[in-house]
Design a protein around this motif. Structure first.
Motif, PDB file in Angstrom:
ATOM      1  N   LEU A 213      -4.246  -2.525  -6.067  1.00 55.67           N
ATOM      2  CA  LEU A 213      -5.194  -1.960  -5.097  1.00 55.67           C
ATOM      3  C   LEU A 213      -5.989  -3.188  -4.259  1.00 55.67           C
ATOM      4  CD1 LEU A 213      -6.812   0.651  -7.405  1.00 55.67           C
ATOM      5  CD2 LEU A 213      -5.543   1.145  -5.175  1.00 55.67           C
ATOM      6  N   SER A 214      -6.019  -4.193  -4.809  1.00 51.07           N
ATOM      7  CA  SER A 214      -6.609  -5.375  -4.264  1.00 51.07           C
ATOM      8  C   SER A 214      -5.704  -5.800  -2.690  1.00 51.07           C
ATOM      9  CB  SER A 214      -6.669  -6.640  -5.028  1.00 51.07           C
ATOM     10  OG  SER A 214      -5.439  -7.259  -5.154  1.00 51.07           O
ATOM     11  N   HIS A 215      -4.672  -5.424  -2.803  1.00 53.01           N
ATOM     12  CA  HIS A 215      -3.661  -5.687  -1.736  1.00 53.01           C
ATOM     13  C   HIS A 215      -3.766  -4.529  -0.349  1.00 53.01           C
ATOM     14  CE1 HIS A 215      -1.936  -9.068  -3.675  1.00 53.01           C
ATOM     15  NE2 HIS A 215      -1.787  -8.333  -4.480  1.00 53.01           N
ATOM     16  N   LEU A 216      -4.757  -3.439  -0.816  1.00 53.51           N
ATOM     17  CA  LEU A 216      -4.933  -2.530   0.023  1.00 53.51           C
ATOM     18  C   LEU A 216      -3.678  -1.763   0.508  1.00 53.51           C
ATOM     19  CD1 LEU A 216      -7.529  -4.302   2.265  1.00 53.51           C
ATOM     20  CD2 LEU A 216      -8.124  -2.884   0.499  1.00 53.51           C
ATOM     21  N   PRO A 217      -2.953  -1.261  -0.592  1.00 50.62           N
ATOM     22  CA  PRO A 217      -1.771  -0.523   0.033  1.00 50.62           C
ATOM     23  C   PRO A 217      -2.300   0.888   0.358  1.00 50.62           C
ATOM     24  CG  PRO A 217      -2.013  -0.323  -2.587  1.00 50.62           C
ATOM     25  CD  PRO A 217      -3.127  -1.469  -1.944  1.00 50.62           C
ATOM     26  N   GLU A 218      -1.394   1.540   1.057  1.00 49.16           N
ATOM     27  CA  GLU A 218      -1.828   3.030   1.646  1.00 49.16           C
ATOM     28  C   GLU A 218      -1.630   3.931   0.277  1.00 49.16           C
ATOM     29  OE1 GLU A 218       0.585   6.357   3.934  1.00 49.16           O
ATOM     30  OE2 GLU A 218       0.696   4.416   5.017  1.00 49.16           O
ATOM     31  N   LYS A 219      -0.765   3.503  -0.694  1.00 52.75           N
ATOM     32  CA  LYS A 219      -0.719   4.559  -1.851  1.00 52.75           C
ATOM     33  C   LYS A 219       0.038   3.926  -2.815  1.00 52.75           C
ATOM     34  CE  LYS A 219       0.806   8.526  -0.571  1.00 52.75           C
ATOM     35  NZ  LYS A 219       1.824   9.588  -0.092  1.00 52.75           N
ATOM     36  N   ILE A 220      -0.614   4.073  -4.051  1.00 47.49           N
ATOM     37  CA  ILE A 220       0.152   3.675  -5.270  1.00 47.49           C
ATOM     38  C   ILE A 220       0.347   4.703  -6.320  1.00 47.49           C
ATOM     39  CG2 ILE A 220      -0.729   1.361  -5.417  1.00 47.49           C
ATOM     40  CD1 ILE A 220      -2.310   1.950  -7.892  1.00 47.49           C
ATOM     41  N   ILE A 221       1.460   4.919  -6.967  1.00 44.73           N
ATOM     42  CA  ILE A 221       1.923   6.078  -7.763  1.00 44.73           C
ATOM     43  C   ILE A 221       1.853   5.447  -9.141  1.00 44.73           C
ATOM     44  CG2 ILE A 221       3.392   7.777  -8.158  1.00 44.73           C
ATOM     45  CD1 ILE A 221       4.229   7.809  -5.267  1.00 44.73           C
ATOM     46  N   CYS A 222       0.812   6.185 -10.073  1.00 49.07           N
ATOM     47  CA  CYS A 222       0.993   5.797 -11.472  1.00 49.07           C
ATOM     48  C   CYS A 222       1.508   6.667 -12.381  1.00 49.07           C
ATOM     49  CB  CYS A 222      -0.403   5.171 -11.948  1.00 49.07           C
ATOM     50  SG  CYS A 222      -0.984   3.704 -10.992  1.00 49.07           S
ATOM     51  N   ASP A 223       2.146   6.550 -13.489  1.00 52.31           N
ATOM     52  CA  ASP A 223       2.637   7.465 -14.262  1.00 52.31           C
ATOM     53  C   ASP A 223       1.545   7.999 -15.371  1.00 52.31           C
ATOM     54  OD1 ASP A 223       4.189   8.051 -17.226  1.00 52.31           O
ATOM     55  OD2 ASP A 223       4.672   9.508 -15.427  1.00 52.31           O
ATOM     56  N   THR A 224       0.820   6.678 -15.448  1.00 51.30           N
ATOM     57  CA  THR A 224      -0.236   6.552 -16.565  1.00 51.30           C
ATOM     58  C   THR A 224      -1.646   6.059 -15.700  1.00 51.30           C
ATOM     59  OG1 THR A 224       1.001   6.338 -18.308  1.00 51.30           O
ATOM     60  CG2 THR A 224      -0.900   5.654 -18.680  1.00 51.30           C
TER      61      THR A 224
ATOM     62  N   THR B 148     -12.369   3.340  -3.135  1.00 44.75           N
ATOM     63  CA  THR B 148     -12.218   3.344  -1.508  1.00 44.75           C
ATOM     64  C   THR B 148     -11.094   4.031  -1.118  1.00 44.75           C
ATOM     65  OG1 THR B 148     -10.995   1.370  -1.593  1.00 44.75           O
ATOM     66  CG2 THR B 148     -13.554   0.947  -1.404  1.00 44.75           C
ATOM     67  N   SER B 149     -10.075   4.577  -2.022  1.00 41.11           N
ATOM     68  CA  SER B 149      -9.022   5.261  -1.576  1.00 41.11           C
ATOM     69  C   SER B 149      -8.987   6.411  -2.299  1.00 41.11           C
ATOM     70  CB  SER B 149      -7.678   4.523  -1.750  1.00 41.11           C
ATOM     71  OG  SER B 149      -7.696   4.208  -3.324  1.00 41.11           O
ATOM     72  N   THR B 150      -8.433   7.648  -1.768  1.00 40.05           N
ATOM     73  CA  THR B 150      -8.309   8.592  -2.558  1.00 40.05           C
ATOM     74  C   THR B 150      -7.397   8.749  -3.706  1.00 40.05           C
ATOM     75  OG1 THR B 150      -8.274   9.857  -0.295  1.00 40.05           O
ATOM     76  CG2 THR B 150      -7.390  11.278  -2.168  1.00 40.05           C
ATOM     77  N   ARG B 151      -7.912   9.449  -4.841  1.00 38.37           N
ATOM     78  CA  ARG B 151      -7.187   9.316  -6.118  1.00 38.37           C
ATOM     79  C   ARG B 151      -6.727  10.783  -6.175  1.00 38.37           C
ATOM     80  NH1 ARG B 151      -8.275   6.622 -11.289  1.00 38.37           N
ATOM     81  NH2 ARG B 151      -9.420   5.319  -9.845  1.00 38.37           N
ATOM     82  N   TYR B 152      -5.639  11.070  -6.508  1.00 38.26           N
ATOM     83  CA  TYR B 152      -4.779  12.437  -6.413  1.00 38.26           C
ATOM     84  C   TYR B 152      -4.078  12.531  -7.690  1.00 38.26           C
ATOM     85  CZ  TYR B 152      -3.133  16.790  -4.564  1.00 38.26           C
ATOM     86  OH  TYR B 152      -2.550  18.151  -4.346  1.00 38.26           O
ATOM     87  N   TYR B 153      -3.955  13.460  -8.400  1.00 36.87           N
ATOM     88  CA  TYR B 153      -3.289  13.750  -9.546  1.00 36.87           C
ATOM     89  C   TYR B 153      -2.258  15.094  -9.475  1.00 36.87           C
ATOM     90  CZ  TYR B 153      -6.286  10.617 -11.988  1.00 36.87           C
ATOM     91  OH  TYR B 153      -7.014   9.647 -12.525  1.00 36.87           O
ATOM     92  N   TYR B 154      -0.933  14.587  -9.909  1.00 32.77           N
ATOM     93  CA  TYR B 154      -0.050  15.761 -10.144  1.00 32.77           C
ATOM     94  C   TYR B 154       0.197  16.013 -11.566  1.00 32.77           C
ATOM     95  CZ  TYR B 154       1.359  14.608  -5.260  1.00 32.77           C
ATOM     96  OH  TYR B 154       1.561  14.362  -3.967  1.00 32.77           O
TER      97      TYR B 154
ATOM     98  N   ALA C  64       5.498  17.483  -4.471  1.00 30.45           N
ATOM     99  CA  ALA C  64       4.673  16.133  -4.453  1.00 30.45           C
ATOM    100  C   ALA C  64       5.130  15.552  -2.865  1.00 30.45           C
ATOM    101  CB  ALA C  64       5.509  15.197  -5.540  1.00 30.45           C
ATOM    102  N   LEU C  65       6.547  15.481  -2.570  1.00 33.91           N
ATOM    103  CA  LEU C  65       6.347  14.818  -1.232  1.00 33.91           C
ATOM    104  C   LEU C  65       5.758  15.688  -0.173  1.00 33.91           C
ATOM    105  CD1 LEU C  65      10.131  13.957  -1.623  1.00 33.91           C
ATOM    106  CD2 LEU C  65       8.130  12.371  -1.550  1.00 33.91           C
ATOM    107  N   ASN C  66       5.659  16.986  -0.308  1.00 37.57           N
ATOM    108  CA  ASN C  66       4.899  17.933   0.894  1.00 37.57           C
ATOM    109  C   ASN C  66       3.520  17.955   0.836  1.00 37.57           C
ATOM    110  OD1 ASN C  66       7.734  18.344   1.777  1.00 37.57           O
ATOM    111  ND2 ASN C  66       7.963  19.996   0.690  1.00 37.57           N
ATOM    112  N   SER C  67       2.889  17.288  -0.261  1.00 39.57           N
ATOM    113  CA  SER C  67       1.624  17.661  -0.496  1.00 39.57           C
ATOM    114  C   SER C  67       0.937  16.764   0.727  1.00 39.57           C
ATOM    115  CB  SER C  67       1.106  17.043  -2.021  1.00 39.57           C
ATOM    116  OG  SER C  67      -0.133  17.156  -1.879  1.00 39.57           O
ATOM    117  N   SER C  68       0.239  17.513   1.366  1.00 35.08           N
ATOM    118  CA  SER C  68      -0.669  16.997   2.565  1.00 35.08           C
ATOM    119  C   SER C  68      -1.897  16.007   2.085  1.00 35.08           C
ATOM    120  CB  SER C  68      -1.045  18.156   3.477  1.00 35.08           C
ATOM    121  OG  SER C  68      -1.943  18.993   2.881  1.00 35.08           O
ATOM    122  N   ASP C  69      -2.343  16.475   0.611  1.00 37.31           N
ATOM    123  CA  ASP C  69      -3.492  15.859   0.223  1.00 37.31           C
ATOM    124  C   ASP C  69      -3.318  14.474  -0.509  1.00 37.31           C
ATOM    125  OD1 ASP C  69      -5.154  17.982   0.818  1.00 37.31           O
ATOM    126  OD2 ASP C  69      -4.554  19.141  -0.977  1.00 37.31           O
ATOM    127  N   ALA C  70      -2.095  14.164  -0.691  1.00 36.90           N
ATOM    128  CA  ALA C  70      -1.816  13.199  -1.419  1.00 36.90           C
ATOM    129  C   ALA C  70      -1.344  11.885  -0.342  1.00 36.90           C
ATOM    130  CB  ALA C  70      -0.764  12.985  -2.477  1.00 36.90           C
TER     131      ALA C  70
END
Length: 122
Positions: free
Chosen positions: A15-26, A58-64, A116-122
């Protein structure tokens, strides 16, 4: 605790590299739930660190959340094939408790990927 601390450290580094999105399994929420379910308690550091991270994010957190009706498949880390509804409800309860954005994915693997790919919220 070691897993929780390493997971948190790696997420913070990404997150310190300010990515648009990271995906974590855990994440710490998953570790919190597993600690409660498996050991009957969770270390306060995990609660506090997770709660602080969602307050300061500072970024949106979204869970599947995978529907508990998806057929269980064994692997080296997966366990608990018999209480999937209970675990699903624990996850759902925590997502609601912390008011975290989420969706439940269902169906065959390709359908779940598309959801997951079509989700507009993530």
């Amino acid at each position: 605790m070691e897993i929780a601390k390493q997971q948190h450290k790696q997420e913070q580094e990404l997150l310190s590299h300010l990515p648009e999105k990271i995906i974590c399994d855990t994440d710490l929420l998953v570790i919190m739930i597993w600690s409660e379910a498996k050991y009957g308690h969770c270390d306060p550091w995990i609660y506090n660190t997770f709660e602080n991270s969602i307050k300061q994010q500072t970024s949106t957190r979204y869970y599947y959340l995978c529907d508990s009706k998806i057929p269980w498949q064994a692997d080296q880390l997966r366990e608990n094939p018999d209480n999937r509804d209970e675990l699903f409800n624990l996850y759902l309860q925590k997502l609601k408790e912390y008011e975290l954005d989420h969706s439940i994915v269902k169906g065959e693997p390709q359908e779940r990927l598309q959801q997951a790919l079509n989700s507009s919220d993530a």
